[in-house]
Scaffold this motif. Structure first.
Motif, PDB file in Angstrom:
ATOM      1  N   PHE A  99       0.817  -1.204   0.000  1.00  0.00           N
ATOM      2  CA  PHE A  99       0.000   0.000   0.000  1.00  0.00           C
ATOM      3  C   PHE A  99       0.855   1.259   0.000  1.00  0.00           C
ATOM      4  CE2 PHE A  99      -3.737  -2.527   1.466  1.00  0.00           C
ATOM      5  CZ  PHE A  99      -4.583  -2.122   0.447  1.00  0.00           C
ATOM      6  N   SER A 134       3.988   1.585  -1.176  1.00  0.00           N
ATOM      7  CA  SER A 134       4.623   1.729  -2.495  1.00  0.00           C
ATOM      8  C   SER A 134       3.572   2.116  -3.548  1.00  0.00           C
ATOM      9  CB  SER A 134       5.360   0.454  -2.888  1.00  0.00           C
ATOM     10  OG  SER A 134       4.476  -0.603  -3.052  1.00  0.00           O
ATOM     11  N   PHE A 135       2.378   1.577  -3.442  1.00  0.00           N
ATOM     12  CA  PHE A 135       1.319   1.953  -4.370  1.00  0.00           C
ATOM     13  C   PHE A 135       0.950   3.412  -4.182  1.00  0.00           C
ATOM     14  CE2 PHE A 135      -3.188   2.480  -5.483  1.00  0.00           C
ATOM     15  CZ  PHE A 135      -3.129   2.135  -6.824  1.00  0.00           C
ATOM     16  N   GLY A 136       0.872   3.888  -2.944  1.00  0.00           N
ATOM     17  CA  GLY A 136       0.549   5.285  -2.649  1.00  0.00           C
ATOM     18  C   GLY A 136       1.616   6.219  -3.191  1.00  0.00           C
ATOM     19  N   LEU A 146       3.742   5.581  -5.612  1.00  0.00           N
ATOM     20  CA  LEU A 146       3.642   5.503  -7.068  1.00  0.00           C
ATOM     21  C   LEU A 146       2.431   6.298  -7.557  1.00  0.00           C
ATOM     22  CD1 LEU A 146       4.743   4.259  -9.695  1.00  0.00           C
ATOM     23  CD2 LEU A 146       3.211   2.346  -9.313  1.00  0.00           C
ATOM     24  N   PHE A 147       1.323   6.209  -6.809  1.00  0.00           N
ATOM     25  CA  PHE A 147       0.131   6.953  -7.184  1.00  0.00           C
ATOM     26  C   PHE A 147       0.374   8.457  -7.087  1.00  0.00           C
ATOM     27  CE2 PHE A 147      -3.973   8.920  -6.185  1.00  0.00           C
ATOM     28  CZ  PHE A 147      -4.696   8.533  -7.301  1.00  0.00           C
ATOM     29  N   LEU A 148       1.059   8.900  -6.006  1.00  0.00           N
ATOM     30  CA  LEU A 148       1.358  10.317  -5.842  1.00  0.00           C
ATOM     31  C   LEU A 148       2.308  10.814  -6.939  1.00  0.00           C
ATOM     32  CD1 LEU A 148       1.749  10.637  -1.964  1.00  0.00           C
ATOM     33  CD2 LEU A 148      -0.033  11.607  -3.387  1.00  0.00           C
ATOM     34  N   LEU A 177       2.688   9.510  -9.944  1.00  0.00           N
ATOM     35  CA  LEU A 177       1.925   9.534 -11.192  1.00  0.00           C
ATOM     36  C   LEU A 177       0.913  10.682 -11.198  1.00  0.00           C
ATOM     37  CD1 LEU A 177       1.259   5.765 -11.972  1.00  0.00           C
ATOM     38  CD2 LEU A 177       2.745   7.320 -13.195  1.00  0.00           C
ATOM     39  N   TRP A 178       0.313  10.927 -10.014  1.00  0.00           N
ATOM     40  CA  TRP A 178      -0.688  11.989  -9.939  1.00  0.00           C
ATOM     41  C   TRP A 178      -0.038  13.358 -10.100  1.00  0.00           C
ATOM     42  CZ3 TRP A 178      -1.944  15.507  -5.795  1.00  0.00           C
ATOM     43  CH2 TRP A 178      -3.140  16.213  -6.014  1.00  0.00           C
ATOM     44  N   LYS A 179       1.145  13.540  -9.549  1.00  0.00           N
ATOM     45  CA  LYS A 179       1.850  14.815  -9.587  1.00  0.00           C
ATOM     46  C   LYS A 179       2.459  15.072 -10.963  1.00  0.00           C
ATOM     47  CE  LYS A 179       3.763  18.371  -7.565  1.00  0.00           C
ATOM     48  NZ  LYS A 179       3.071  19.513  -7.221  1.00  0.00           N
ATOM     49  N   TRP A 232       0.199  11.905 -14.488  1.00  0.00           N
ATOM     50  CA  TRP A 232      -1.179  12.149 -14.908  1.00  0.00           C
ATOM     51  C   TRP A 232      -1.315  13.470 -15.672  1.00  0.00           C
ATOM     52  CZ3 TRP A 232      -4.911   8.919 -15.495  1.00  0.00           C
ATOM     53  CH2 TRP A 232      -6.203   9.351 -15.674  1.00  0.00           C
TER      54      TRP A 232
END
Length: 165
Positions: free
Chosen positions: A15, A17-19, A21-23, A25-27, A30
């Motif tokens: 979770f 590492s996913f967070g 990676l998500f941040l 990608l989001w920053k 995306w």
């Protein structure tokens, strides 16, 4: 069964590492993807708009060309009508000139015939007069052999001349 039930630490780090990676990608990822998709959509919209403009221009050009073709056909018809009118006018003028020329030739021929007829009549009269005089001369010569007859003829001619004057 350990394969089907993961450990709590593994789930936690997954979770985290996913967070992260998500941040990330989001920053940064995306917005780049959205920007790429939007630029692509904008490019497609511009292409569609360009195609619409090109179609409108083509339609206007087609309408203008049809209008010019229609005008050209009208002008062609007018020119053909005018040419036909001029042709008929030239033919009529030529016919009229031919009629006038024929009338002149006929009048000249009539005058020539009348002149020749008068000349022939005059020549005939002259010849008849000449023959009559020759005949009269021969007759008078035969009748005037004596001098008394000659004197009577001269007296009658003189009297006739005096009465006429």
């Amino acid at each position: 069964m350990e394969l089907f039930t993961p450990d709590f630490g593994l789930i936690f780090w997954m979770f985290v590492s996913f967070g992260i990676l998500f941040l990330i990608l989001w920053k940064w990822g995306w917005p780049a993807i959205i920007k790429g998709v939007e630029s692509r959509a904008e490019l497609i919209d511009k292409g569609v708009e360009y195609a619409r403009d090109a179609k409108e221009q083509l339609d206007r050009a087609r309408e203008e060309s049809e209008k010019y073709i229609a005008e050209a056909r009208v002008r062609q018809a007018d020119i053909l009508r005018e040419a036909d009118k001029m042709k008929n006018q030239i033919i009529d003028e030529a016919r009229e000139a031919a009629r006038k020329e024929a009338a002149k030739v006929m009048d000249a021929a009539k005058q020539s015939i009348q002149q020749e007829r008068k000349e022939a009549q005059q020549q005939f009269r002259n010849e008849v007069s000449t023959f009559a005089l020759e005949i009269a001369q021969k007759v008078v010569k035969d009748q005037m052999k004596d001098s008394q007859a000659q004197a009577r003829l001269v007296d009658s001619l003189l009297e006739e001349m005096e009465t006429q004057n």
